[in-house]
Design an enzyme around this catalytic site. Structure first.
Site, PDB file in Angstrom:
ATOM      1  CB  SER A 129      -0.863  -0.008   1.263  1.00  0.00           C
ATOM      2  OG  SER A 129      -1.446   1.261   1.471  1.00  0.00           O
ATOM      3  CE1 TYR A 183      -4.371  -2.091   4.858  1.00  0.00           C
ATOM      4  CE2 TYR A 183      -3.592   0.120   4.329  1.00  0.00           C
ATOM      5  CZ  TYR A 183      -4.043  -1.121   3.917  1.00  0.00           C
ATOM      6  OH  TYR A 183      -4.166  -1.391   2.576  1.00  0.00           O
TER       7      TYR A 183
HETATM    8  P1  NDP Z   1     -11.385  -6.235   0.893  1.00  0.00           P
HETATM    9  O1  NDP Z   1     -11.678  -5.848   2.292  1.00  0.00           O
HETATM   10  O2  NDP Z   1     -12.384  -5.950  -0.172  1.00  0.00           O
HETATM   11  O3  NDP Z   1     -11.036  -7.778   0.835  1.00  0.00           O
HETATM   12  C1  NDP Z   1     -10.126  -8.317   1.766  1.00  0.00           C
HETATM   13  C2  NDP Z   1     -10.202  -9.815   1.720  1.00  0.00           C
HETATM   14  O4  NDP Z   1      -9.378 -10.305   2.785  1.00  0.00           O
HETATM   15  C3  NDP Z   1     -11.615 -10.340   1.954  1.00  0.00           C
HETATM   16  O5  NDP Z   1     -11.853 -11.431   1.101  1.00  0.00           O
HETATM   17  C4  NDP Z   1     -11.557 -10.771   3.396  1.00  0.00           C
HETATM   18  O6  NDP Z   1     -12.449 -11.812   3.741  1.00  0.00           O
HETATM   19  C5  NDP Z   1     -10.127 -11.253   3.519  1.00  0.00           C
HETATM   20  N1  NDP Z   1      -9.744 -11.342   4.916  1.00  0.00           N
HETATM   21  C6  NDP Z   1      -9.785 -10.362   5.850  1.00  0.00           C
HETATM   22  N2  NDP Z   1      -9.475 -10.854   7.051  1.00  0.00           N
HETATM   23  C7  NDP Z   1      -9.242 -12.176   6.882  1.00  0.00           C
HETATM   24  C8  NDP Z   1      -8.913 -13.226   7.758  1.00  0.00           C
HETATM   25  N3  NDP Z   1      -8.786 -13.044   9.087  1.00  0.00           N
HETATM   26  N4  NDP Z   1      -8.756 -14.470   7.250  1.00  0.00           N
HETATM   27  C9  NDP Z   1      -8.910 -14.682   5.937  1.00  0.00           C
HETATM   28  N5  NDP Z   1      -9.242 -13.731   5.045  1.00  0.00           N
HETATM   29  C10 NDP Z   1      -9.412 -12.485   5.533  1.00  0.00           C
HETATM   30  O7  NDP Z   1      -9.986  -5.531   0.539  1.00  0.00           O
HETATM   31  P2  NDP Z   1      -9.324  -5.139  -0.858  1.00  0.00           P
HETATM   32  O8  NDP Z   1      -9.712  -6.106  -1.891  1.00  0.00           O
HETATM   33  O9  NDP Z   1      -9.525  -3.713  -1.069  1.00  0.00           O
HETATM   34  O10 NDP Z   1      -7.765  -5.309  -0.486  1.00  0.00           O
HETATM   35  C11 NDP Z   1      -6.985  -6.379  -0.949  1.00  0.00           C
HETATM   36  C12 NDP Z   1      -5.529  -6.061  -0.666  1.00  0.00           C
HETATM   37  O11 NDP Z   1      -5.159  -4.857  -1.339  1.00  0.00           O
HETATM   38  C13 NDP Z   1      -5.231  -5.817   0.819  1.00  0.00           C
HETATM   39  O12 NDP Z   1      -3.967  -6.356   1.126  1.00  0.00           O
HETATM   40  C14 NDP Z   1      -5.202  -4.296   0.921  1.00  0.00           C
HETATM   41  O13 NDP Z   1      -4.418  -3.872   2.008  1.00  0.00           O
HETATM   42  C15 NDP Z   1      -4.583  -3.939  -0.415  1.00  0.00           C
HETATM   43  N6  NDP Z   1      -4.844  -2.571  -0.848  1.00  0.00           N
HETATM   44  C16 NDP Z   1      -6.099  -2.209  -1.272  1.00  0.00           C
HETATM   45  C17 NDP Z   1      -6.340  -0.929  -1.720  1.00  0.00           C
HETATM   46  C18 NDP Z   1      -7.681  -0.499  -2.226  1.00  0.00           C
HETATM   47  O14 NDP Z   1      -7.822   0.679  -2.623  1.00  0.00           O
HETATM   48  N7  NDP Z   1      -8.702  -1.356  -2.258  1.00  0.00           N
HETATM   49  C19 NDP Z   1      -5.267   0.079  -1.755  1.00  0.00           C
HETATM   50  C20 NDP Z   1      -3.984  -0.403  -1.281  1.00  0.00           C
HETATM   51  C21 NDP Z   1      -3.809  -1.684  -0.857  1.00  0.00           C
HETATM   52  P3  NDP Z   1     -14.022 -11.537   4.015  1.00  0.00           P
HETATM   53  O15 NDP Z   1     -14.596 -11.202   2.677  1.00  0.00           O
HETATM   54  O16 NDP Z   1     -14.502 -12.804   4.563  1.00  0.00           O
HETATM   55  O17 NDP Z   1     -14.084 -10.362   4.956  1.00  0.00           O
END
Ligand code: NDP
Length: 254
Positions: free
Chosen positions: A163, A176
């Site tokens: 990020s 984070y």
């Molecule tokens: P989302 O919150 O949409 O999705 C995150 C996913 O991680 C979900 O499927 C969630 O599961 C899963 N997850 C969370 N906690 C756990 C856990 N304890 N065990 C297993 N799975 C878990 O996030 P994004 O798609 O936006 O983000 C994806 C990646 O990209 C992350 O690493 C984020 O930090 C990074 N990122 C995103 C940005 C953005 O603008 N979207 C910008 C910069 C970085 P569940 O659906 O069950 O909650």
């Protein structure tokens, strides 16, 4: 921000990842779901790892309806998983799939946005467990299988999801931000150790239209952001790019 032309101009063959196995964490939603679909659409058998089984089942159904190879669903809550759970996962990947060509560390929590002095220790611990300890434990357990895969097939790739706040700290991004700095560190240490036998890189998606982004920026118009499907092109490129190793990459440019 817009997707880097390196990824928009990428024209992957439909069989780019044929016969390969790719594990995606957080595959049930957001960017992880889009990466899983994209990998399957290009021939990979995808291990869908996540904590909400119904979401993983929906992704499974979507991949099948789009004609992709049958994925594997692997329910795992990274907040509570212990080292033996990761060993069991590695054992099953080895015995049932025989190889692991790609490991996408995508799952993360955004946690509490606010000042460090108000950050609860419990929330901090949980965030570090999911965002830092889980990628460490997963990598530790799966690198031996990826080494064997690279020896047999010439290629394997680990992608850490970073990020902007993992490269420059910003007020109120708390655990984070700190966790993403740690991810950059883990990526660099592992890249140096593996020396290209298994490729290791970090990728910052930039702002993407997901639930996590909306929770951090509720007033933002999501239509101004790229979709997870567009962002997933960068992961597909990186899973295949055979000469890219030890890099700190961005999916988007200003
Ligand atoms: P989302 O919150 O949409 O999705 C995150 C996913 O991680 C979900 O499927 C969630 O599961 C899963 N997850 C969370 N906690 C756990 C856990 N304890 N065990 C297993 N799975 C878990 O996030 P994004 O798609 O936006 O983000 C994806 C990646 O990209 C992350 O690493 C984020 O930090 C990074 N990122 C995103 C940005 C953005 O603008 N979207 C910008 C910069 C970085 P569940 O659906 O069950 O909650």
């Amino acid at each position: 921000m817009r997707l880097d032309p390196r990824y928009t101009e990428f024209r992957p063959a439909p069989d780019l990842l044929a016969d390969r196995v790719v594990l995606v964490t957080g595959a049930g939603d957001g960017i992880g779901r889009a990466i899983a679909r994209s990998c399957a659409a290009h021939g990979a058998t995808v291990v869908l790892l996540g904590r909400t089984v119904e979401k993983l089942e929906r992704v499974y159904d979507t991949i099948r309806s789009e004609g992709g190879p049958e994925p594997a669903i692997y329910p795992m809550d990274l907040a509570g998983a212990m080292p033996p759970d990761y060993e069991a996962l590695a054992e099953r990947c080895g015995s049932e799939l025989g190889r692991l060509d790609g490991l996408v560390h995508n799952a993360a929590l955004i946690g509490v946005l606010g000042p460090i002095e108000h950050y609860s220790p419990e929330a901090w611990q949980e965030l570090m467990q999911v965002n830092v300890n889980a990628p460490f434990l997963l990598s530790r357990a799966l690198v031996p299988l990826m080494h064997r895969t690279a020896s047999a097939h010439g290629h394997a790739s680990i992608v850490f999801t970073s990020s902007g706040v993992g490269r420059r700290g910003r007020a109120y991004w708390g655990g984070y931000s700190v966790s993403k700095f740690a991810i950059e560190g883990l990526s660099q240490v592992l890249a140096d150790e593996l020396d290209g036998s298994v490729r290791v890189n970090s990728l910052n998606p930039g702002p993407v239209r997901t639930r996590m982004r909306a929770s951090a920026f509720p007033a933002e118009d999501p239509q101004t952001l790229i979709t997870p499907e567009e962002a997933a092109r960068a992961w597909l490129w990186l899973l295949d790019a055979r000469d890219v190793h030890g890099q700190v990459l961005d999916a988007q440019i200003p």
